[in-house]
Scaffold this motif. Structure first.
Motif, mmCIF file in Angstrom:
data_model
loop_
_atom_site.group_PDB
_atom_site.id
_atom_site.type_symbol
_atom_site.label_atom_id
_atom_site.label_comp_id
_atom_site.label_asym_id
_atom_site.label_seq_id
_atom_site.Cartn_x
_atom_site.Cartn_y
_atom_site.Cartn_z
ATOM 1 N N SER A 34 0.823 -1.246 0.183
ATOM 2 C CA SER A 34 0.150 -0.548 0.455
ATOM 3 C C SER A 34 0.935 1.035 0.236
ATOM 4 O O SER A 34 0.488 1.919 -0.712
ATOM 5 C CB SER A 34 -0.812 0.132 1.487
ATOM 6 O OG SER A 34 -0.374 -0.050 2.942
ATOM 7 N N THR A 35 2.459 0.823 0.517
ATOM 8 C CA THR A 35 2.877 2.639 0.604
ATOM 9 C C THR A 35 3.824 2.477 -0.706
ATOM 10 O O THR A 35 4.974 3.302 -0.134
ATOM 11 C CB THR A 35 3.753 2.345 2.215
ATOM 12 O OG1 THR A 35 4.031 1.209 2.045
ATOM 13 C CG2 THR A 35 2.771 2.323 3.237
ATOM 14 N N GLY A 36 4.113 1.040 -1.354
ATOM 15 C CA GLY A 36 5.267 1.286 -2.560
ATOM 16 C C GLY A 36 6.817 1.600 -1.441
ATOM 17 O O GLY A 36 7.527 1.192 -2.524
ATOM 18 N N VAL A 37 6.626 0.728 -0.972
ATOM 19 C CA VAL A 37 8.049 0.526 0.079
ATOM 20 C C VAL A 37 8.546 -1.272 0.410
ATOM 21 O O VAL A 37 7.244 -1.682 0.354
ATOM 22 C CB VAL A 37 8.011 1.136 1.590
ATOM 23 C CG1 VAL A 37 9.274 1.179 2.496
ATOM 24 C CG2 VAL A 37 7.420 2.562 1.698
ATOM 25 N N SER A 38 9.871 -1.360 -0.099
ATOM 26 C CA SER A 38 10.048 -2.428 -0.001
ATOM 27 C C SER A 38 11.629 -1.883 0.862
ATOM 28 O O SER A 38 12.033 -1.594 1.194
ATOM 29 C CB SER A 38 10.734 -2.976 -1.368
ATOM 30 O OG SER A 38 11.899 -2.077 -2.283
ATOM 31 N N VAL A 39 11.515 -3.176 1.500
ATOM 32 C CA VAL A 39 12.776 -4.181 2.409
ATOM 33 C C VAL A 39 13.244 -4.546 2.218
ATOM 34 O O VAL A 39 12.903 -6.357 1.358
ATOM 35 C CB VAL A 39 12.178 -4.048 4.129
ATOM 36 C CG1 VAL A 39 13.226 -4.107 5.188
ATOM 37 C CG2 VAL A 39 11.436 -2.550 4.125
ATOM 38 N N ARG A 40 14.451 -4.201 2.068
ATOM 39 C CA ARG A 40 15.719 -5.402 1.719
ATOM 40 C C ARG A 40 17.369 -5.986 2.343
ATOM 41 O O ARG A 40 17.095 -4.586 3.002
ATOM 42 C CB ARG A 40 16.124 -5.629 0.334
ATOM 43 C CG ARG A 40 16.741 -4.312 -0.065
ATOM 44 C CD ARG A 40 17.625 -4.358 -1.805
ATOM 45 N NE ARG A 40 17.784 -2.930 -1.942
ATOM 46 C CZ ARG A 40 18.823 -2.296 -1.441
ATOM 47 N NH1 ARG A 40 19.722 -2.799 -0.962
ATOM 48 N NH2 ARG A 40 18.848 -1.470 -2.181
ATOM 49 N N ASP A 41 17.695 -6.475 2.017
ATOM 50 C CA ASP A 41 18.956 -6.587 3.337
ATOM 51 C C ASP A 41 19.938 -5.697 2.372
ATOM 52 O O ASP A 41 19.963 -5.610 1.033
ATOM 53 C CB ASP A 41 19.866 -7.950 2.977
ATOM 54 C CG ASP A 41 19.465 -8.581 3.753
ATOM 55 O OD1 ASP A 41 18.852 -8.194 5.069
ATOM 56 O OD2 ASP A 41 19.032 -9.859 4.121
ATOM 57 N N ALA A 42 20.987 -4.865 3.419
ATOM 58 C CA ALA A 42 21.860 -3.665 2.156
ATOM 59 C C ALA A 42 22.805 -4.116 1.333
ATOM 60 O O ALA A 42 23.176 -5.079 2.397
ATOM 61 C CB ALA A 42 22.063 -2.398 3.653
ATOM 62 N N ARG A 43 23.361 -3.518 0.871
ATOM 63 C CA ARG A 43 24.283 -3.664 0.129
ATOM 64 C C ARG A 43 25.663 -3.096 0.583
ATOM 65 O O ARG A 43 25.398 -2.120 1.082
ATOM 66 C CB ARG A 43 24.669 -4.198 -1.424
ATOM 67 C CG ARG A 43 22.679 -5.207 -1.795
ATOM 68 C CD ARG A 43 22.659 -5.389 -2.963
ATOM 69 N NE ARG A 43 22.264 -4.323 -4.093
ATOM 70 C CZ ARG A 43 20.720 -4.395 -4.049
ATOM 71 N NH1 ARG A 43 20.230 -5.293 -3.328
ATOM 72 N NH2 ARG A 43 20.014 -2.823 -4.854
ATOM 73 N N ALA A 44 26.210 -3.558 -0.288
ATOM 74 C CA ALA A 44 27.997 -2.442 -0.176
ATOM 75 C C ALA A 44 27.636 -1.248 -0.532
ATOM 76 O O ALA A 44 27.937 -0.717 -0.323
ATOM 77 C CB ALA A 44 29.019 -3.428 -0.790
ATOM 78 N N GLY A 45 27.290 -1.030 -1.383
ATOM 79 C CA GLY A 45 27.355 -0.261 -2.466
ATOM 80 C C GLY A 45 25.625 0.995 -1.989
ATOM 81 O O GLY A 45 25.750 2.302 -2.174
ATOM 82 N N ASP A 46 25.403 0.615 -0.889
ATOM 83 C CA ASP A 46 24.043 1.422 -0.182
ATOM 84 C C ASP A 46 24.508 2.104 1.254
ATOM 85 O O ASP A 46 23.839 2.817 1.550
ATOM 86 C CB ASP A 46 23.845 0.271 0.622
ATOM 87 C CG ASP A 46 22.238 -0.619 -0.311
ATOM 88 O OD1 ASP A 46 21.989 0.356 -1.667
ATOM 89 O OD2 ASP A 46 21.987 -1.907 -0.249
ATOM 90 N N GLY A 47 26.259 2.134 1.522
ATOM 91 C CA GLY A 47 26.703 2.735 2.475
ATOM 92 C C GLY A 47 26.089 4.170 1.767
ATOM 93 O O GLY A 47 26.115 4.525 3.508
ATOM 94 N N SER A 48 27.141 5.234 1.070
ATOM 95 C CA SER A 48 26.335 6.568 0.573
ATOM 96 C C SER A 48 24.983 6.946 1.225
ATOM 97 O O SER A 48 25.143 8.264 1.517
ATOM 98 C CB SER A 48 26.937 6.742 -0.677
ATOM 99 O OG SER A 48 26.822 7.906 -0.139
ATOM 100 N N ARG A 49 24.533 6.139 0.297
ATOM 101 C CA ARG A 49 23.119 6.477 0.572
ATOM 102 C C ARG A 49 21.880 6.107 1.983
ATOM 103 O O ARG A 49 21.210 7.105 2.555
ATOM 104 C CB ARG A 49 22.287 5.793 -0.373
ATOM 105 C CG ARG A 49 20.656 6.090 0.658
ATOM 106 C CD ARG A 49 20.124 7.813 -0.800
ATOM 107 N NE ARG A 49 18.961 8.183 0.036
ATOM 108 C CZ ARG A 49 18.554 9.164 0.515
ATOM 109 N NH1 ARG A 49 19.500 10.013 0.454
ATOM 110 N NH2 ARG A 49 17.047 9.630 0.605
ATOM 111 N N ILE A 50 22.774 5.820 2.770
ATOM 112 C CA ILE A 50 22.477 5.218 3.893
ATOM 113 C C ILE A 50 23.074 6.169 4.714
ATOM 114 O O ILE A 50 22.448 6.441 5.915
ATOM 115 C CB ILE A 50 22.768 3.688 4.710
ATOM 116 C CG1 ILE A 50 22.445 2.454 4.150
ATOM 117 C CG2 ILE A 50 23.380 4.087 6.687
ATOM 118 C CD1 ILE A 50 22.929 1.029 4.686
ATOM 119 N N ALA A 51 24.391 6.708 4.892
ATOM 120 C CA ALA A 51 24.594 7.814 5.224
ATOM 121 C C ALA A 51 24.074 8.890 5.737
ATOM 122 O O ALA A 51 23.521 9.822 6.593
ATOM 123 C CB ALA A 51 26.290 8.055 4.951
#
Length: 155
Positions: free
Chosen positions: A5-22
């Motif tokens: 309903s929200t268009g949100v998906s949750v997945r395990d982070a990958r190595a390339g996600d660190g910059s966006r996580i920050a």
């Protein structure tokens, strides 16, 4: 897990996600807690979160909407260590989706910290059945900000 309903998906982070996580961490903290002193420079924060997806003892989850990372959580055994949502995505089910996935990963319950002055976070956790266990003067956290220990347990 996907919150359709929200268009949100949750997945395990990958190595390339660190910059966006920050990016999410910094934006969420600056917006929700402009009063909070940081013991780290922005560069140090970016370095730390840049390696988080591959360094943790638990699992780092990211929430995506339209292919963009809009939130993240770090789930350790018995502990929800981080849960942050991009300010532009708050109130749209991102935090709820991350929290729900954390409860699936730690079905017997977990504890977490938040700052006493962070009323929106306290309300968010209370709405999900969490209970506040005790408050501290903040002497044991890096920010030296009074905090509160919170617990979630299955009903």
């Amino acid at each position: 897990m996907t919150a359709r309903s929200t268009g949100v998906s949750v997945r395990d982070a990958r190595a390339g996600d660190g910059s966006r996580i920050a990016d999410v961490f910094l934006a969420a903290r600056h917006t929700a807690m402009p009063w909070l002193w940081s013991p780290r420079t922005e560069e140090e924060v970016r370095w730390w979160f840049g390696g988080l997806p591959v360094r943790t003892d638990g699992r780092v989850l990211v929430a995506e909407r339209d292919g963009a990372v809009v939130g993240f959580a770090e789930v350790l055994p018995g502990e929800l260590n981080h849960l942050y949502v991009d300010p532009d995505a708050q109130g749209c089910g991102v935090g709820s989706a991350l929290f729900a996935r954390a409860t699936e990963l730690e079905p017997t319950g977990f504890e977490l910290w938040t700052f006493q002055r962070n009323a929106p976070a306290r309300a968010f956790y209370a709405a999900r059945g969490c209970v506040e266990l005790y408050e501290t003067d903040g002497a044991d956290n890096e920010e030296r900000e009074p905090d509160v220990r919170i617990a979630w347990a299955p009903a």
